[in-house]
Design a protein around this motif. Structure first.
Motif, PDB file in Angstrom:
ATOM      1  N   VAL A   1       0.840  -1.225  -0.058  1.00  9.62           N
ATOM      2  CA  VAL A   1       0.175  -0.126  -0.050  1.00  9.62           C
ATOM      3  C   VAL A   1       1.067   1.066   0.020  1.00  9.62           C
ATOM      4  O   VAL A   1       1.660   1.464   0.818  1.00  9.62           O
ATOM      5  CB  VAL A   1      -0.750  -0.059   1.278  1.00  9.62           C
ATOM      6  CG1 VAL A   1      -2.156   1.047   1.079  1.00  9.62           C
ATOM      7  CG2 VAL A   1      -1.665  -1.346   1.301  1.00  9.62           C
ATOM      8  N   SER A   2       0.682   2.225  -1.142  1.00 10.91           N
ATOM      9  CA  SER A   2       1.650   3.429  -1.266  1.00 10.91           C
ATOM     10  C   SER A   2       1.305   4.210   0.062  1.00 10.91           C
ATOM     11  O   SER A   2      -0.134   4.570   0.339  1.00 10.91           O
ATOM     12  CB  SER A   2       1.351   3.859  -2.545  1.00 10.91           C
ATOM     13  OG  SER A   2       1.904   2.873  -3.532  1.00 10.91           O
ATOM     14  N   VAL A   3       2.187   4.968   0.692  1.00 10.92           N
ATOM     15  CA  VAL A   3       1.928   6.111   1.290  1.00 10.92           C
ATOM     16  C   VAL A   3       1.835   7.208   0.728  1.00 10.92           C
ATOM     17  O   VAL A   3       2.869   7.574   0.051  1.00 10.92           O
ATOM     18  CB  VAL A   3       3.071   6.017   2.612  1.00 10.92           C
ATOM     19  CG1 VAL A   3       2.885   7.213   3.500  1.00 10.92           C
ATOM     20  CG2 VAL A   3       3.141   4.801   3.291  1.00 10.92           C
ATOM     21  N   PRO A   4       1.007   8.279   0.868  1.00  8.47           N
ATOM     22  CA  PRO A   4       0.912   9.376   0.017  1.00  8.47           C
ATOM     23  C   PRO A   4       2.047  10.197   0.504  1.00  8.47           C
ATOM     24  O   PRO A   4       2.261  10.543   1.805  1.00  8.47           O
ATOM     25  CB  PRO A   4      -0.435  10.135   0.360  1.00  8.47           C
ATOM     26  CG  PRO A   4      -0.908   9.473   1.618  1.00  8.47           C
ATOM     27  CD  PRO A   4      -0.297   8.046   1.849  1.00  8.47           C
ATOM     28  N   GLU A   5       2.430  11.141  -0.611  1.00 10.27           N
ATOM     29  CA  GLU A   5       3.535  12.192  -0.003  1.00 10.27           C
ATOM     30  C   GLU A   5       2.918  13.703   0.256  1.00 10.27           C
ATOM     31  O   GLU A   5       3.333  14.364   0.667  1.00 10.27           O
ATOM     32  CB  GLU A   5       4.580  12.377  -1.207  1.00 10.27           C
ATOM     33  CG  GLU A   5       4.004  12.672  -2.483  1.00 10.27           C
ATOM     34  CD  GLU A   5       4.903  12.970  -3.589  1.00 10.27           C
ATOM     35  OE1 GLU A   5       4.814  13.842  -4.467  1.00 10.27           O
ATOM     36  OE2 GLU A   5       6.071  12.295  -3.396  1.00 10.27           O
ATOM     37  N   THR A   6       1.533  13.558  -0.476  1.00 15.55           N
ATOM     38  CA  THR A   6       0.796  14.940  -0.360  1.00 15.55           C
ATOM     39  C   THR A   6      -0.721  14.672  -0.352  1.00 15.55           C
ATOM     40  O   THR A   6      -1.063  13.915  -0.996  1.00 15.55           O
ATOM     41  CB  THR A   6       1.072  15.971  -1.410  1.00 15.55           C
ATOM     42  OG1 THR A   6       2.495  16.120  -1.420  1.00 15.55           O
ATOM     43  CG2 THR A   6       0.388  17.112  -1.149  1.00 15.55           C
ATOM     44  N   LEU A   7      -1.510  15.155   0.687  1.00 17.13           N
ATOM     45  CA  LEU A   7      -3.002  15.147   0.725  1.00 17.13           C
ATOM     46  C   LEU A   7      -3.396  16.644   0.354  1.00 17.13           C
ATOM     47  O   LEU A   7      -2.571  17.594   0.486  1.00 17.13           O
ATOM     48  CB  LEU A   7      -3.450  14.793   2.034  1.00 17.13           C
ATOM     49  CG  LEU A   7      -3.024  13.694   2.642  1.00 17.13           C
ATOM     50  CD1 LEU A   7      -3.627  13.436   4.049  1.00 17.13           C
ATOM     51  CD2 LEU A   7      -3.399  12.637   1.632  1.00 17.13           C
ATOM     52  N   TRP A   8      -4.470  16.561  -0.565  1.00 12.88           N
ATOM     53  CA  TRP A   8      -5.010  17.913  -1.053  1.00 12.88           C
ATOM     54  C   TRP A   8      -6.685  17.859  -0.925  1.00 12.88           C
ATOM     55  O   TRP A   8      -7.270  16.858  -0.890  1.00 12.88           O
ATOM     56  CB  TRP A   8      -4.564  18.065  -2.581  1.00 12.88           C
ATOM     57  CG  TRP A   8      -4.958  16.912  -3.655  1.00 12.88           C
ATOM     58  CD1 TRP A   8      -4.057  15.874  -3.598  1.00 12.88           C
ATOM     59  CD2 TRP A   8      -6.137  16.950  -3.903  1.00 12.88           C
ATOM     60  NE1 TRP A   8      -4.677  15.263  -4.794  1.00 12.88           N
ATOM     61  CE2 TRP A   8      -5.836  15.718  -5.004  1.00 12.88           C
ATOM     62  CE3 TRP A   8      -7.307  17.333  -4.252  1.00 12.88           C
ATOM     63  CZ2 TRP A   8      -6.882  15.026  -5.939  1.00 12.88           C
ATOM     64  CZ3 TRP A   8      -8.142  17.063  -5.258  1.00 12.88           C
ATOM     65  CH2 TRP A   8      -7.978  15.931  -5.910  1.00 12.88           C
ATOM     66  N   LEU A   9      -7.137  19.202  -1.041  1.00 11.26           N
ATOM     67  CA  LEU A   9      -8.477  19.189  -1.022  1.00 11.26           C
ATOM     68  C   LEU A   9      -8.960  20.536  -2.145  1.00 11.26           C
ATOM     69  O   LEU A   9      -8.052  21.405  -1.872  1.00 11.26           O
ATOM     70  CB  LEU A   9      -8.820  19.671   0.499  1.00 11.26           C
ATOM     71  CG  LEU A   9     -10.213  20.001   0.324  1.00 11.26           C
ATOM     72  CD1 LEU A   9     -11.321  18.953   0.418  1.00 11.26           C
ATOM     73  CD2 LEU A   9     -10.871  21.107   1.701  1.00 11.26           C
ATOM     74  N   ALA A  10      -9.906  20.263  -2.709  1.00 15.66           N
ATOM     75  CA  ALA A  10     -10.193  21.142  -3.867  1.00 15.66           C
ATOM     76  C   ALA A  10     -11.569  21.449  -3.654  1.00 15.66           C
ATOM     77  O   ALA A  10     -12.191  20.337  -3.397  1.00 15.66           O
ATOM     78  CB  ALA A  10      -9.695  20.702  -5.455  1.00 15.66           C
ATOM     79  N   ALA A  11     -12.169  22.526  -3.693  1.00 15.97           N
ATOM     80  CA  ALA A  11     -13.288  23.064  -3.439  1.00 15.97           C
ATOM     81  C   ALA A  11     -13.839  23.993  -4.688  1.00 15.97           C
ATOM     82  O   ALA A  11     -13.050  24.900  -4.912  1.00 15.97           O
ATOM     83  CB  ALA A  11     -13.508  23.923  -2.275  1.00 15.97           C
ATOM     84  N   CYS A  12     -15.320  23.776  -5.049  1.00 22.70           N
ATOM     85  CA  CYS A  12     -15.853  24.407  -5.944  1.00 22.70           C
ATOM     86  C   CYS A  12     -17.162  24.719  -5.680  1.00 22.70           C
ATOM     87  O   CYS A  12     -18.117  24.066  -5.312  1.00 22.70           O
ATOM     88  CB  CYS A  12     -16.025  23.577  -7.175  1.00 22.70           C
ATOM     89  SG  CYS A  12     -16.911  24.470  -8.611  1.00 22.70           S
ATOM     90  N   CYS A  13     -17.592  26.173  -5.570  1.00 19.52           N
ATOM     91  CA  CYS A  13     -18.965  26.666  -5.311  1.00 19.52           C
ATOM     92  C   CYS A  13     -19.500  27.121  -6.519  1.00 19.52           C
ATOM     93  O   CYS A  13     -18.816  28.389  -7.062  1.00 19.52           O
ATOM     94  CB  CYS A  13     -18.827  27.651  -4.140  1.00 19.52           C
ATOM     95  SG  CYS A  13     -20.408  28.292  -3.904  1.00 19.52           S
ATOM     96  N   ASP A  14     -20.337  26.360  -7.341  1.00 20.05           N
ATOM     97  CA  ASP A  14     -20.773  26.854  -8.663  1.00 20.05           C
ATOM     98  C   ASP A  14     -22.057  27.869  -8.266  1.00 20.05           C
ATOM     99  O   ASP A  14     -22.965  27.663  -9.225  1.00 20.05           O
ATOM    100  CB  ASP A  14     -20.950  25.837  -9.703  1.00 20.05           C
ATOM    101  CG  ASP A  14     -21.903  24.816  -9.170  1.00 20.05           C
ATOM    102  OD1 ASP A  14     -22.632  24.960  -8.003  1.00 20.05           O
ATOM    103  OD2 ASP A  14     -22.187  23.841  -9.725  1.00 20.05           O
ATOM    104  N   ALA A  15     -22.328  28.560  -7.306  1.00 23.50           N
ATOM    105  CA  ALA A  15     -23.410  29.318  -6.942  1.00 23.50           C
ATOM    106  C   ALA A  15     -23.169  30.510  -7.987  1.00 23.50           C
ATOM    107  O   ALA A  15     -22.154  30.649  -8.396  1.00 23.50           O
ATOM    108  CB  ALA A  15     -23.783  29.595  -5.647  1.00 23.50           C
ATOM    109  N   PRO A  16     -24.087  31.357  -7.921  1.00 20.84           N
ATOM    110  CA  PRO A  16     -24.037  32.657  -8.578  1.00 20.84           C
ATOM    111  C   PRO A  16     -22.549  33.233  -8.313  1.00 20.84           C
ATOM    112  O   PRO A  16     -22.063  33.799  -9.525  1.00 20.84           O
ATOM    113  CB  PRO A  16     -25.257  33.442  -8.253  1.00 20.84           C
ATOM    114  CG  PRO A  16     -26.271  32.437  -7.974  1.00 20.84           C
ATOM    115  CD  PRO A  16     -25.664  31.207  -7.210  1.00 20.84           C
TER     116      PRO A  16
END
Length: 479
Positions: free
Chosen positions: A216-231
């Motif tokens: 099982v690979s150990v991640p070197e980086t964790l990331w979070l991407a957020a998108c708010c497609d409201a007006p």
């Protein structure tokens, strides 16, 4: 037909013995999305650019409802990202880990997340394409959730505890990551998206060359991407390096995409990046900065407490070998229990197969018996019908013969009939005449014979007299 019947009965038996806990569906390569789970992506379009053959798309379901979506790497045996939406967190947290049997054995009939112990021995190549609980035992890493359970309500929270949503993390890093994500989402992202159901979240991991137990690979980086497609739409990304658990850097989604695979696009149309309001982005970044500064302050305040716990750390170091030994014993016990379950499952499978064979043979016998009885019962009316038809046919033939005989009689001339009727009379009356004629014939015959004899003798006499006259000299008349 025999194989199909056995398979169906065995499948029903398995469903009764091993009820499913939650559902998850693996989507084939010919599909362009995650089917029912497209609702967790902005514009219902999943990220593009993840095209490797070992990338498996999973629509994670629980209680027959989609809860989030995962792109899983069967090569690294960790998820590359999980897509989800923010829901009201549950007050309590229940940890109950599950696995996806269809990733290792696509040909099996299980299409849901189940407990690992329930499918040992029944799923082929279990653990060949996904991580198992045993891969984490004694490794020093824990199963860190990409889609954090603490951001979900109860049913969604239960669905997050699948090993296809987990990556190897150290306990301290896992705690730091989940704490940071919870604060950022609840304090910076949710308040600045006018429509909460239009906030789309992607939590992912970048694999490294380091592996747990060589699997099982150990991640070197964790990331979070957020998108708010409201007006008033916006997008934002955060990254956290494994080397520094206190780091939390913010960056544009486009910059994050450059750190991932070539050609990757996380959100449809870049989540309206061209129309984003700079004021909105600055407000969000300011909230993130406050969260980061608060964590750093808390880190400095806790420095003295860390120093004072040095003795405790030394004690932990001394106790580690004993803890590892205990973990080894627990692991051996777990493996022994697994072996017992496998043995019991083998016995159940053999007994079930024998019972199924017996039931199938009994079923065939009953079907054959009923078939023969049905054929006999069906043949009785047929035979009776044949007899009746033969009787009618014979009767018709008699009538036909009588008619033909009558016709033949009627077609004979009357004169012939009268002569035929008078034949006995004429025959009897003609007997005397016939006898007379016979007697006359016989008498005539004798008379004819006598006449012929007399004539013959007269001829001889005449001939002798003539010869005598020619050769004997004539004498006296007296001579």
């Amino acid at each position: 037909r025999e194989w199909t019947m056995k398979t169906s009965i065995l499948f029903l038996l398995c469903l009764s013995v091993f009820p499913g806990f939650s559902q998850g569906r693996v989507v084939g390569e010919d599909e362009t999305g995650f089917a029912e789970c497209n609702v967790f992506f902005s514009g219902q379009v999943p990220p593009e650019g993840f095209t490797e053959p070992f990338h498996v798309k999973i629509c994670q379901q629980y209680n027959k409802e989609p809860r989030f979506a995962t792109l899983y790497s069967t090569k690294d045996k960790i998820p590359l990202y999980s897509a989800f939406k923010y829901t009201k967190p549950a007050q309590t947290e229940e940890e109950d880990w599950l696995v996806e049997p269809q990733i290792d054995d696509p040909e099996n009939d299980l299409q849901e997340m189940v407990h690992e112990a329930d499918i040992v021995g029944s799923v082929a190549n279990l653990g060949a394409n996904q991580a198992l609980t045993s891969d984490y035992v004694g490794s020093g890493y824990e199963r860190g959730l990409l889609n954090p359970s603490l951001l979900n309500e109860k049913d969604f929270q239960m669905a997050t505890y699948t090993l296809t949503n987990a990556v190897p993390l150290s306990p301290s890093f896992s705690k730091s990551w989940h704490r940071d994500i919870k604060r950022v989402v609840e304090q910076a992202l949710v308040p600045h998206c006018s429509k909460k159901d239009h906030l789309y979240l992607l939590a992912g991991a970048i694999p490294s060359n380091l592996q747990v137990n060589g699997k099982v690979s150990v991640p070197e980086t964790l990331w979070l991407a957020a998108c708010c497609d409201a007006p008033e739409g916006w997008s934002l990304a955060l990254v956290k390096k494994m080397k520094d658990e206190n780091s939390l850097a913010d960056l544009a989604v486009g910059e994050l995409e450059k750190q991932l695979l070539a050609g990757v696009h996380l959100f449809k149309g870049n989540c309206g990046a061209d129309n984003q309001r700079q004021e909105k982005i600055e407000a969000i970044l300011q909230a993130v900065t406050q969260i980061q500064s608060g964590e750093q302050a808390g880190t400095s305040d806790n420095q003295e407490a860390k120093d004072s716990s040095l003795v405790r750390k030394v004690a932990v170091i001394i106790a580690t070998p004993f803890i590892k030994l205990l973990e080894l014993l627990i692991y051996m016990f777990v493996e022994l229990v697994k072996l017992m379950f496998r043995f019991l499952w083998l016995i159940i499978k053999r007994v079930g197969s024998t019972l199924l064979d017996g039931v199938y043979s009994l079923w065939n016998g009953v079907v054959s018996y009923l078939t023969e009885i049905s054929m006999v019962l069906i043949s009785i009316p047929c035979d009776v019908g044949k007899v009746i038809i033969n009787i009618l046919q014979g009767f018709l033939e008699i009538i036909q013969d009588v008619a033909i005989f009558t016709y033949k009689i009627l077609s004979i001339p009357m004169g012939f009939v009268l002569h035929l009727a008078a034949f006995p009379y004429y025959s009897i009356c003609a007997i005397p005449s016939v006898l007379k004629d016979i007697a006359t014939g016989i008498g005539g015959t004798f008379s004819l014979v006598i006449d012929a004899t007399a004539t013959l003798l007269h001829g001889f006499y005449y001939l002798a007299a003539h010869i005598v006259k020619r050769f004997v000299p004539k004498g006296s008349s007296d001579d």
